[in-house]
Design a protein around this motif. Sequence first.
Motif, mmCIF file in Angstrom:
data_model
loop_
_atom_site.group_PDB
_atom_site.id
_atom_site.type_symbol
_atom_site.label_atom_id
_atom_site.label_comp_id
_atom_site.label_asym_id
_atom_site.label_seq_id
_atom_site.Cartn_x
_atom_site.Cartn_y
_atom_site.Cartn_z
ATOM 1 N N PRO A 1 0.827 -1.214 0.000
ATOM 2 C CA PRO A 1 0.000 0.000 0.000
ATOM 3 C C PRO A 1 0.861 1.264 0.000
ATOM 4 O O PRO A 1 1.937 1.287 0.591
ATOM 5 C CB PRO A 1 -0.816 -0.113 1.292
ATOM 6 C CG PRO A 1 -0.129 -1.132 2.126
ATOM 7 C CD PRO A 1 0.657 -2.015 1.211
ATOM 8 N N THR B 1 -0.200 4.092 1.279
ATOM 9 C CA THR B 1 -0.553 4.796 2.511
ATOM 10 C C THR B 1 -0.541 3.775 3.638
ATOM 11 O O THR B 1 -1.146 2.714 3.511
ATOM 12 C CB THR B 1 -1.952 5.426 2.410
ATOM 13 O OG1 THR B 1 -1.970 6.321 1.299
ATOM 14 C CG2 THR B 1 -2.320 6.171 3.673
ATOM 15 N N ILE B 2 0.150 4.090 4.746
ATOM 16 C CA ILE B 2 0.186 3.166 5.875
ATOM 17 C C ILE B 2 -0.132 3.909 7.164
ATOM 18 O O ILE B 2 0.050 5.119 7.256
ATOM 19 C CB ILE B 2 1.545 2.446 5.998
ATOM 20 C CG1 ILE B 2 2.695 3.437 6.170
ATOM 21 C CG2 ILE B 2 1.772 1.519 4.819
ATOM 22 C CD1 ILE B 2 4.043 2.769 6.476
ATOM 23 N N CYS B 3 -0.602 3.168 8.146
ATOM 24 C CA CYS B 3 -0.895 3.704 9.475
ATOM 25 C C CYS B 3 0.302 3.465 10.388
ATOM 26 O O CYS B 3 1.203 2.675 10.063
ATOM 27 C CB CYS B 3 -2.115 3.010 10.067
ATOM 28 S SG CYS B 3 -3.617 3.274 9.107
ATOM 29 N N SER C 1 1.929 -0.012 10.839
ATOM 30 C CA SER C 1 1.716 -0.820 9.635
ATOM 31 C C SER C 1 2.960 -0.763 8.756
ATOM 32 O O SER C 1 3.833 0.081 8.933
ATOM 33 C CB SER C 1 0.513 -0.302 8.848
ATOM 34 O OG SER C 1 -0.659 -0.435 9.610
ATOM 35 N N THR C 2 3.012 -1.663 7.773
ATOM 36 C CA THR C 2 4.170 -1.712 6.886
ATOM 37 C C THR C 2 3.750 -1.747 5.423
ATOM 38 O O THR C 2 2.613 -2.074 5.089
ATOM 39 C CB THR C 2 5.044 -2.956 7.166
ATOM 40 O OG1 THR C 2 4.283 -4.128 6.909
ATOM 41 C CG2 THR C 2 5.562 -2.970 8.586
ATOM 42 N N THR C 3 4.694 -1.413 4.591
ATOM 43 C CA THR C 3 4.600 -1.585 3.154
ATOM 44 C C THR C 3 6.005 -1.930 2.681
ATOM 45 O O THR C 3 6.954 -1.880 3.462
ATOM 46 C CB THR C 3 4.035 -0.341 2.442
ATOM 47 O OG1 THR C 3 3.696 -0.683 1.096
ATOM 48 C CG2 THR C 3 5.007 0.825 2.447
ATOM 49 N N THR D 1 7.999 0.971 7.914
ATOM 50 C CA THR D 1 7.079 0.904 9.053
ATOM 51 C C THR D 1 6.712 2.315 9.465
ATOM 52 O O THR D 1 7.592 3.151 9.687
ATOM 53 C CB THR D 1 7.733 0.173 10.245
ATOM 54 O OG1 THR D 1 8.123 -1.134 9.823
ATOM 55 C CG2 THR D 1 6.774 0.067 11.414
#
Length: 91
Positions: free
Chosen positions: A41, A43-45, A48-50, A77
């Motif tokens: 993704p 966009t991460i919170c 969260s990770t990408t 992260t």
Amino acid sequence: MTPAVPSSTYLVTVTNDIGCTAVPSLTINVNPKPIVSVTGPSTICVGSTTTLSPTTGGTWTSSNPSVASVTNAGVVTGISQELHLLYLPIQ
């Protein structure tokens, strides 16, 4: 001078202060630019990770480690809630 991929050979004339010259040659090996992308993704919170690609062959660094960390494997992260744009300069 801009070397070309994969390599270029240059001759440089060097002259010292008493007029002696030499003409050494130099081969510069140039690696092609990597193809970079976000494979998760965009966009991460917080927490969260990408993943950035490629995941090997180089070193990733975060331009703002207080907002997001990134490992050498390209795992990003989210650390704090803040708008952050990721710029990947290609030269």
